[in-house]
Design a protein around this motif. Structure first.
Motif, PDB file in Angstrom:
ATOM      1  N   GLU A  44       0.904  -1.315   0.064  1.00  0.00           N
ATOM      2  CA  GLU A  44       0.087   0.036  -0.109  1.00  0.00           C
ATOM      3  C   GLU A  44       0.823   1.114   0.072  1.00  0.00           C
ATOM      4  OE1 GLU A  44      -2.255  -3.101   2.571  1.00  0.00           O
ATOM      5  OE2 GLU A  44      -0.280  -2.776   2.230  1.00  0.00           O
ATOM      6  N   ILE A  45       2.147   1.216   0.751  1.00  0.00           N
ATOM      7  CA  ILE A  45       2.728   2.429   0.812  1.00  0.00           C
ATOM      8  C   ILE A  45       3.671   2.612  -0.566  1.00  0.00           C
ATOM      9  CG2 ILE A  45       4.919   3.304   1.719  1.00  0.00           C
ATOM     10  CD1 ILE A  45       4.285   1.671   4.404  1.00  0.00           C
ATOM     11  N   ALA A  46       3.909   1.552  -1.337  1.00  0.00           N
ATOM     12  CA  ALA A  46       4.565   1.682  -2.538  1.00  0.00           C
ATOM     13  C   ALA A  46       3.673   2.150  -3.624  1.00  0.00           C
ATOM     14  CB  ALA A  46       5.164   0.451  -3.045  1.00  0.00           C
ATOM     15  N   ALA A  47       2.368   1.729  -3.447  1.00  0.00           N
ATOM     16  CA  ALA A  47       1.325   2.038  -4.475  1.00  0.00           C
ATOM     17  C   ALA A  47       0.984   3.638  -4.330  1.00  0.00           C
ATOM     18  CB  ALA A  47       0.269   1.350  -4.337  1.00  0.00           C
ATOM     19  N   THR A  48       0.930   3.870  -3.075  1.00  0.00           N
ATOM     20  CA  THR A  48       0.663   5.454  -2.540  1.00  0.00           C
ATOM     21  C   THR A  48       1.744   6.284  -3.077  1.00  0.00           C
ATOM     22  OG1 THR A  48      -0.729   4.807  -0.765  1.00  0.00           O
ATOM     23  CG2 THR A  48      -0.305   6.932  -1.023  1.00  0.00           C
ATOM     24  N   ALA A  49       2.971   5.819  -3.020  1.00  0.00           N
ATOM     25  CA  ALA A  49       4.195   6.378  -3.262  1.00  0.00           C
ATOM     26  C   ALA A  49       4.161   6.665  -4.701  1.00  0.00           C
ATOM     27  CB  ALA A  49       5.444   5.739  -2.854  1.00  0.00           C
ATOM     28  N   ALA A  50       3.895   5.731  -5.515  1.00  0.00           N
ATOM     29  CA  ALA A  50       3.645   5.804  -7.066  1.00  0.00           C
ATOM     30  C   ALA A  50       2.664   7.013  -7.455  1.00  0.00           C
ATOM     31  CB  ALA A  50       3.369   4.279  -7.685  1.00  0.00           C
ATOM     32  N   LYS A  51       1.727   7.105  -6.762  1.00  0.00           N
ATOM     33  CA  LYS A  51       0.839   8.104  -7.196  1.00  0.00           C
ATOM     34  C   LYS A  51       1.461   9.472  -6.592  1.00  0.00           C
ATOM     35  CE  LYS A  51      -4.417   8.827  -7.016  1.00  0.00           C
ATOM     36  NZ  LYS A  51      -4.556   8.320  -8.555  1.00  0.00           N
ATOM     37  N   THR A  52       2.290   9.570  -5.668  1.00  0.00           N
ATOM     38  CA  THR A  52       2.468  10.664  -5.040  1.00  0.00           C
ATOM     39  C   THR A  52       3.609  11.304  -6.008  1.00  0.00           C
ATOM     40  OG1 THR A  52       2.136  10.008  -2.722  1.00  0.00           O
ATOM     41  CG2 THR A  52       3.644  11.895  -3.238  1.00  0.00           C
ATOM     42  N   LEU A  53       4.214  10.401  -6.519  1.00  0.00           N
ATOM     43  CA  LEU A  53       5.396  10.963  -7.542  1.00  0.00           C
ATOM     44  C   LEU A  53       4.707  11.604  -8.694  1.00  0.00           C
ATOM     45  CD1 LEU A  53       7.952   7.862  -7.294  1.00  0.00           C
ATOM     46  CD2 LEU A  53       8.304  10.376  -6.543  1.00  0.00           C
ATOM     47  N   SER A  54       3.503  11.665  -8.986  1.00  0.00           N
ATOM     48  CA  SER A  54       3.251  12.622 -10.107  1.00  0.00           C
ATOM     49  C   SER A  54       3.401  14.059  -9.694  1.00  0.00           C
ATOM     50  CB  SER A  54       1.777  12.375 -10.194  1.00  0.00           C
ATOM     51  OG  SER A  54       0.903  12.830  -9.086  1.00  0.00           O
ATOM     52  N   ALA A  55       3.805  14.431  -8.700  1.00  0.00           N
ATOM     53  CA  ALA A  55       3.941  15.648  -8.159  1.00  0.00           C
ATOM     54  C   ALA A  55       5.343  16.143  -8.352  1.00  0.00           C
ATOM     55  CB  ALA A  55       3.421  16.051  -6.666  1.00  0.00           C
ATOM     56  N   TYR A  56       6.232  15.326  -8.642  1.00  0.00           N
ATOM     57  CA  TYR A  56       7.642  15.347  -8.707  1.00  0.00           C
ATOM     58  C   TYR A  56       8.285  14.872  -9.960  1.00  0.00           C
ATOM     59  CZ  TYR A  56       7.347  15.377  -3.631  1.00  0.00           C
ATOM     60  OH  TYR A  56       6.843  15.707  -2.300  1.00  0.00           O
ATOM     61  N   PRO A  57       7.796  15.782 -11.032  1.00  0.00           N
ATOM     62  CA  PRO A  57       8.060  15.582 -12.351  1.00  0.00           C
ATOM     63  C   PRO A  57       9.324  15.600 -12.928  1.00  0.00           C
ATOM     64  CG  PRO A  57       7.430  17.751 -12.470  1.00  0.00           C
ATOM     65  CD  PRO A  57       7.243  17.154 -10.931  1.00  0.00           C
ATOM     66  N   GLU A  58      10.609  14.838 -12.236  1.00  0.00           N
ATOM     67  CA  GLU A  58      11.843  14.794 -12.693  1.00  0.00           C
ATOM     68  C   GLU A  58      12.156  13.809 -13.587  1.00  0.00           C
ATOM     69  OE1 GLU A  58      10.991  15.477  -9.584  1.00  0.00           O
ATOM     70  OE2 GLU A  58      11.571  17.650  -9.317  1.00  0.00           O
ATOM     71  N   PRO A  59      13.333  13.843 -14.421  1.00  0.00           N
ATOM     72  CA  PRO A  59      13.721  12.592 -15.313  1.00  0.00           C
ATOM     73  C   PRO A  59      13.788  11.405 -14.617  1.00  0.00           C
ATOM     74  CG  PRO A  59      14.679  14.637 -15.842  1.00  0.00           C
ATOM     75  CD  PRO A  59      14.058  15.074 -14.817  1.00  0.00           C
ATOM     76  N   ASP A  60      14.573  11.332 -13.488  1.00  0.00           N
ATOM     77  CA  ASP A  60      14.792  10.027 -12.708  1.00  0.00           C
ATOM     78  C   ASP A  60      13.364   9.531 -12.326  1.00  0.00           C
ATOM     79  OD1 ASP A  60      14.576  12.383 -10.982  1.00  0.00           O
ATOM     80  OD2 ASP A  60      15.345  11.061  -9.267  1.00  0.00           O
ATOM     81  N   VAL A  61      12.429  10.183 -11.807  1.00  0.00           N
ATOM     82  CA  VAL A  61      11.283   9.777 -11.525  1.00  0.00           C
ATOM     83  C   VAL A  61      10.425   9.140 -12.677  1.00  0.00           C
ATOM     84  CG1 VAL A  61       8.923  10.624 -10.670  1.00  0.00           C
ATOM     85  CG2 VAL A  61      10.879  11.455  -9.497  1.00  0.00           C
ATOM     86  N   LYS A  62      10.420   9.644 -13.656  1.00  0.00           N
ATOM     87  CA  LYS A  62       9.835   9.200 -15.001  1.00  0.00           C
ATOM     88  C   LYS A  62      10.321   7.667 -15.216  1.00  0.00           C
ATOM     89  CE  LYS A  62       8.618  11.573 -18.387  1.00  0.00           C
ATOM     90  NZ  LYS A  62       8.495  12.386 -19.837  1.00  0.00           N
ATOM     91  N   GLU A  63      11.616   7.742 -15.094  1.00  0.00           N
ATOM     92  CA  GLU A  63      12.350   6.392 -15.583  1.00  0.00           C
ATOM     93  C   GLU A  63      11.804   5.280 -14.547  1.00  0.00           C
ATOM     94  OE1 GLU A  63      13.891   5.570 -18.275  1.00  0.00           O
ATOM     95  OE2 GLU A  63      13.392   7.515 -18.805  1.00  0.00           O
ATOM     96  N   LEU A  64      12.124   5.972 -13.292  1.00  0.00           N
ATOM     97  CA  LEU A  64      11.417   4.685 -12.387  1.00  0.00           C
ATOM     98  C   LEU A  64       9.960   4.276 -12.487  1.00  0.00           C
ATOM     99  CD1 LEU A  64      11.673   3.242  -9.527  1.00  0.00           C
ATOM    100  CD2 LEU A  64      11.087   5.337  -8.253  1.00  0.00           C
TER     101      LEU A  64
END
Length: 268
Positions: free
Chosen positions: A179-199
């Motif tokens: 649940e934490i990993a899934a919520t983190a995936a959704k939260t990363l929409s607010a951090y639009p850096e290239p490394d985040v996109k690759e992850l």
């Protein structure tokens, strides 16, 4: 208030408190003397209705210190007060929300679990500047619900200090609850850096549907170049292709739907 305290029946006390709670002409700046102190006698009343209306008076007339004291009292005495009602009540507070949020966050560890969630949800709606003080709730020994609620705060109010922790939740998801990993995936929409996109691209292949779904939704929210979409669609990876296609379709239909853009629920 003295008259109300003298009633022996809860119904009489509840009715009188309800009338007073509805008298909204006063605020904490011009409240009559001793009105707030009387409310603390009613907070430990056996009647949940009595406690509820006493809190309603405090939301209207109390200061940040008064509300902090009341919440800590209810939690310490383990008195039932629904967390959603508490969250909505705190949001209606007429005083300084930043001060109230900081006081509650300071004594967060002394709150019961339900009250912790209510405080975090309140911060998400009324305290956009307390993010640096919530970082520890992601890394400490807190429950899954506390960490997921804190992640949702950082989705709404992203700060650079939170990003490495959020990335770590998704990148090393075996170390935490799904649940934490899934919520983190959704939260990363607010951090639009290239490394985040690759992850997020890599997590389109995750065996957990919620992690795949939220990673795809975040990618669509951040934005993909046509070449990036083509690269994913041409992979020999059915999971990645289908979840991205599904997310693109949902995003397109959401844009066309009447009322699109109105507040909605999270998948997680």
């Amino acid at each position: 208030m003295k008259h109300v305290q003298g009633h022996t029946k809860s119904a009489s006390r509840v009715y009188s408190l309800k009338l007073f709670a509805d008298m909204t002409a006063y605020t904490w700046r011009n409240r009559p003397g001793r009105i707030v102190e009387y409310q603390f006698a009613f907070l430990t009343d056996p009647s949940v209705y009595c406690r509820t209306y006493a809190m309603d008076v405090l939301y209207a007339l109390g200061t940040a210190n008064d509300l902090h004291r009341a919440v800590m009292l209810l939690s310490d005495k383990q008195l039932f007060y629904h967390p959603k009602v508490l969250m909505e009540g705190l949001m209606s507070f007429r005083g300084d929300h930043r001060v109230l949020a900081l006081l509650l966050v300071r004594d967060f560890d002394n709150l019961s679990e339900d009250y912790r969630i209510a405080v975090l949800e309140y911060c998400r709606h009324r305290a956009p500047t307390v993010g640096p003080f919530l970082i520890d709730f992601l890394t400490g020994g807190y429950s899954v619900d506390v960490k997921c609620t804190t992640l949702r705060y950082f989705r709404k109010y992203p700060i650079p200090e939170a990003k490495p922790i959020i990335v770590d939740f998704l990148e090393h998801d075996k170390k935490c609850a799904w649940e934490i990993a899934a919520t983190a995936a959704k939260t990363l929409s607010a951090y639009p850096e290239p490394d985040v996109k690759e992850l997020l691209k890599r997590r389109l292949s995750h065996p957990n549907w919620y992690i795949r779904r939220n990673s795809a939704e975040s990618l669509v929210s951040i934005g993909l170049f046509v070449s990036e979409q083509a690269e994913i669609m041409n992979r020999n990876d059915r999971f990645a292709r289908e979840i991205l296609e599904y997310s693109l379709l949902v995003a397109e239909k959401t844009k066309l739907r009447p009322g699109a853009g109105l507040p909605g629920g999270d998948i997680l």
